[in-house]
Enzyme design. Structure first.
Site, mmCIF file in Angstrom:
data_model
loop_
_atom_site.group_PDB
_atom_site.id
_atom_site.type_symbol
_atom_site.label_atom_id
_atom_site.label_comp_id
_atom_site.label_asym_id
_atom_site.label_seq_id
_atom_site.Cartn_x
_atom_site.Cartn_y
_atom_site.Cartn_z
ATOM 1 N N HIS A 18 41.283 44.300 44.769
ATOM 2 C CA HIS A 18 41.204 42.919 44.284
ATOM 3 C C HIS A 18 42.451 42.169 44.746
ATOM 4 O O HIS A 18 43.275 42.713 45.495
ATOM 5 C CB HIS A 18 41.005 42.874 42.764
ATOM 6 N N HIS A 21 46.022 43.901 44.514
ATOM 7 C CA HIS A 21 46.361 44.825 45.611
ATOM 8 C C HIS A 21 46.614 44.032 46.903
ATOM 9 O O HIS A 21 47.505 44.348 47.681
ATOM 10 C CB HIS A 21 45.213 45.807 45.871
ATOM 11 N N CYS A 126 47.314 57.721 27.901
ATOM 12 C CA CYS A 126 46.351 56.709 28.367
ATOM 13 C C CYS A 126 45.861 57.172 29.726
ATOM 14 O O CYS A 126 46.654 57.238 30.678
ATOM 15 C CB CYS A 126 46.989 55.326 28.476
ATOM 16 N N CYS A 129 46.413 54.580 32.574
ATOM 17 C CA CYS A 129 47.778 54.496 33.138
ATOM 18 C C CYS A 129 48.150 55.835 33.754
ATOM 19 O O CYS A 129 49.102 55.926 34.512
ATOM 20 C CB CYS A 129 48.837 54.210 32.086
ATOM 21 N N CYS A 143 46.495 50.694 24.320
ATOM 22 C CA CYS A 143 47.364 50.491 25.487
ATOM 23 C C CYS A 143 47.335 48.996 25.833
ATOM 24 O O CYS A 143 46.256 48.436 26.032
ATOM 25 C CB CYS A 143 46.844 51.322 26.656
ATOM 26 N N HIS A 146 45.494 48.208 29.169
ATOM 27 C CA HIS A 146 44.059 48.482 29.348
ATOM 28 C C HIS A 146 43.214 48.210 28.116
ATOM 29 O O HIS A 146 41.995 48.354 28.170
ATOM 30 C CB HIS A 146 43.873 49.930 29.829
ATOM 31 N N LYS A 295 44.140 37.630 31.741
ATOM 32 C CA LYS A 295 44.377 38.885 32.466
ATOM 33 C C LYS A 295 43.132 39.217 33.290
ATOM 34 O O LYS A 295 42.013 39.045 32.820
ATOM 35 C CB LYS A 295 44.626 39.982 31.430
ATOM 36 N N LYS A 298 37.670 43.695 34.491
ATOM 37 C CA LYS A 298 36.242 43.834 34.761
ATOM 38 C C LYS A 298 35.425 43.296 33.586
ATOM 39 O O LYS A 298 34.407 42.647 33.768
ATOM 40 C CB LYS A 298 35.932 45.319 34.958
HETATM 41 O O1 ME8 Z 1 49.488 52.025 40.022
HETATM 42 N N1 ME8 Z 1 48.958 41.145 39.943
HETATM 43 O O2 ME8 Z 1 47.768 52.029 41.569
HETATM 44 P P1 ME8 Z 1 46.963 50.685 41.194
HETATM 45 C C1 ME8 Z 1 49.751 41.542 40.947
HETATM 46 N N2 ME8 Z 1 48.233 54.516 42.185
HETATM 47 N N3 ME8 Z 1 49.688 42.772 41.515
HETATM 48 C C2 ME8 Z 1 48.766 43.629 41.061
HETATM 49 C C3 ME8 Z 1 47.879 43.255 40.014
HETATM 50 C C4 ME8 Z 1 48.002 41.937 39.456
HETATM 51 N N4 ME8 Z 1 47.215 41.499 38.487
HETATM 52 N N5 ME8 Z 1 47.081 44.325 39.777
HETATM 53 C C5 ME8 Z 1 47.455 45.306 40.648
HETATM 54 C C6 ME8 Z 1 48.840 52.549 40.930
HETATM 55 N N6 ME8 Z 1 48.470 44.897 41.428
HETATM 56 C C7 ME8 Z 1 49.295 53.879 41.501
HETATM 57 C C8 ME8 Z 1 50.479 53.650 42.420
HETATM 58 S S1 ME8 Z 1 52.352 54.489 44.131
HETATM 59 C C9 ME8 Z 1 53.108 55.932 44.456
HETATM 60 C C10 ME8 Z 1 51.070 54.891 43.015
HETATM 61 C C11 ME8 Z 1 49.120 45.680 42.508
HETATM 62 O O3 ME8 Z 1 45.691 50.736 41.968
HETATM 63 C C12 ME8 Z 1 50.616 45.894 42.252
HETATM 64 O O4 ME8 Z 1 51.247 46.211 43.458
HETATM 65 O O5 ME8 Z 1 46.890 50.516 39.729
HETATM 66 C C13 ME8 Z 1 50.603 47.120 41.378
HETATM 67 O O6 ME8 Z 1 51.859 47.777 41.339
HETATM 68 C C14 ME8 Z 1 49.558 47.952 42.083
HETATM 69 O O7 ME8 Z 1 48.569 46.983 42.523
HETATM 70 C C15 ME8 Z 1 48.924 48.981 41.167
HETATM 71 O O8 ME8 Z 1 47.852 49.549 41.838
#
Ligand code: ME8
Length: 503
Positions: A18, A21, A126, A129, A143, A146, A295, A298
């Site tokens: 989304h 990312h 959680c 997380c 949490c 979430h 926020k 989904k």
């Molecule tokens: O945490 N606003 O993966 P993840 C801005 N796999 N950035 C956002 C966002 C939002 N609302 N939502 C997500 C993980 N992001 C682990 C990481 S690394 C060794 C392991 C971005 O799929 C932001 O960069 O939950 C956040 O840190 C990341 O997606 C979390 O992605």
């Protein structure tokens, strides 16, 4: 040759990409293009985080084997990055065999050094997380990230002696040896660290979709330890593949969202210290955004997929609008309507219109006979101050400022056109003066096209074609070193519209 190794988080495959990312990955791509154009040997790593209870659960719900589900979703990330012109050097998946092997090597080393021990753990967990949460962190028993109740979990796990690293990590962050940006986030981490640091459990008994602990097949590796090690396996740190990529270590920049700062600022450096591996140099932690004040979730049905933005704005404008909507370190709100307004004002009316009207005037006033003059003193000063601000903003990773800085140049050029009224000069046959005015405007256009390259690579190339310039990276490094640019030739022809106005 100078090198620059930068990374994004590896994203969970429990859902498609989304705009959250996308935001992080676009920031990384812009920085990678910037450093590459400045002739740094640049390595840009991104990928997907594929193990853990959550992925297993979602795969099952969708009637997939976990690995097939991971293949399917990680492909969606790759496709999204292709559509967004993300030029990563490598896409790592935690199910890649060489990554799994790297994780096992690292754990074995820690075990042999006596930095891992077995003990009982009981706590609230959680699964979204993928971490234990304390009662204080919960909001109404749920949490806060979430909105789900954590589960009570007790089992015998392996623990990592994280607590031993509290003082050393505190010092390294305080002294900026590990630079955490922005500053407020550094202070947050130091504040939390000063409250204490406990050992953490780094294995799970119940989670089967994970890497097995090399010295105990009954246990699997905690997903966060698995995931963080991607930054080493992504450049083949333990030389399992026949490459020299390991020379890129230490990472120059980990780009992450604020949600996962603790893992990157504290747990990751501690693991590296324990492994006797040099520490990453910087961590850039950006804010989170909401959509129309809510926020993204989904359940609320307000998750914005990158495709929606791409269909509306195209790839270059999507990248530009995403990174400049609010300062990098703070939380911000997203509204498609506001983005539309900005697109029309900043791209269609300002940059797009400038190029269109200037080349229209060139065709009308000079036909095929135009040889540009050097820029006037005032335009030169404007160009220099813009390039200086641009460099400072990049050096400080203040990316949100960059489009506004470049657009100040195109606004200046639009104002200059009104101020000098080339049509009057033409009517009064003041050809030398007219030549100077049009030349000044062209310097602004060419400079802004070069400066926009890391953010809007396709638009930049399109505009530079009008100046018969192909080698953008060469022009980029020259401009940033010398604060000036040459115009040798201009293609005088009717212009297509760069940004169609949106209604
Ligand atoms: O945490 N606003 O993966 P993840 C801005 N796999 N950035 C956002 C966002 C939002 N609302 N939502 C997500 C993980 N992001 C682990 C990481 S690394 C060794 C392991 C971005 O799929 C932001 O960069 O939950 C956040 O840190 C990341 O997606 C979390 O992605």
């Amino acid at each position: 040759m100078k090198k620059f190794y930068l990374t994004t988080p590896i994203y969970y495959v429990n859902d498609e990409p989304h705009i959250g990312h996308t935001y992080t990955t676009v920031i990384a791509d812009i920085l990678a293009r910037y450093f590459k154009s400045l002739k740094y040997n640049t390595f840009f790593l991104t990928g997907t985080d594929e193990h853990g209870a959550k992925v297993e659960e979602v795969a099952k719900k969708n009637n997939f084997e976990p690995k097939h589900y991971c293949d399917f979703i990680s492909q969606k990330f790759k496709q999204a990055w292709e559509l967004l012109d993300i030029n990563y050097s490598r896409f790592i998946r935690t199910t890649d065999p060489h990554h799994e092997q790297t994780v096992k090597i690292a754990l074995k080393k820690l075990y042999e050094k006596g930095l891992i021990y077995k003990s009982y753990y009981e706590g609230l967990y959680c699964i979204h997380c993928e971490k234990f949460v304390s009662k204080e962190e919960l909001a109404n028993g749920k949490c806060p990230d979430h909105n789900l109740e954590p589960i009570l979990h007790k089992e015998e796990n392996y623990f990592f002696r994280l607590s031993e690293y509290k003082d050393i990590i505190y010092k390294k962050i305080e002294s900026d040896e590990i630079l955490i940006l922005p500053l407020e986030r550094k202070n947050e981490v130091l504040g939390k660290l000063s409250l204490g640091l406990e050992d953490i459990s780094i294995s799970r008994k119940a989670v089967r979709w994970a890497i097995k602990i090399p010295f105990d097949e009954e246990q699997t590796v905690y997903v966060w330890v698995d995931a963080l090690i991607n930054y080493l396996s992504g450049i083949d740190y333990f030389k399992l593949e026949n490459s020299n990529l390991c020379e890129f270590w230490p990472a120059d920049l980990h780009i992450i969202g604020k949600d996962i700062l603790w893992f990157h600022a504290v747990i990751w450096p501690a693991l590296l210290l324990a492994l006797e591996v040099p520490l990453p140099k910087r961590i850039l932690s950006h804010g989170f955004f909401t959509v129309d004040g809510k926020k993204m979730s989904k359940t609320l049905g307000n998750v914005i997929k990158p495709k929606q933005l791409l269909e509306l704005f195209g790839v270059d404008a999507t990248r530009m609008l995403l990174i400049s909507n609010f300062p990098l370190g703070i939380d911000g709100d997203f509204s498609i309507n506001e983005l539309k307004e900005r697109y029309n004002k900043e791209l269609a009316d300002n940059l797009g219109n400038l190029v269109f009207r200037t080349f229209g005037m060139l065709e009308k006033y000079f036909k095929n006979n135009f040889s540009p003059k050097k820029p006037s003193y005032e335009t030169k000063q404007k160009l220099i101050s813009c390039i200086r601000d641009y460099k400072i903003s990049f050096e400080n990773f203040n990316l949100h400022k960059i489009p506004h800085i470049v657009l100040s140049l195109t606004s200046y050029a639009n104002w200059y056109i009104q101020f000098k009224s080339p049509w009057v000069l033409f009517k009064e046959n003041k050809i030398e003066e007219l030549l100077q005015v049009i030349s000044d405007i062209l310097y602004c256009i060419k400079t802004s096209a070069v400066l926009f390259y890391p953010i809007m690579p396709n638009i930049s190339k399109k505009i530079l074609k009008l100046f018969k310039t192909d080698n953008i990276e060469e022009n980029f490094s020259f401009l940033l070193e010398n604060f000036e640019i040459d115009i040798e030739e201009v293609k005088i022809e009717k212009q297509e519209i760069l940004f169609k106005k949106l209604i």
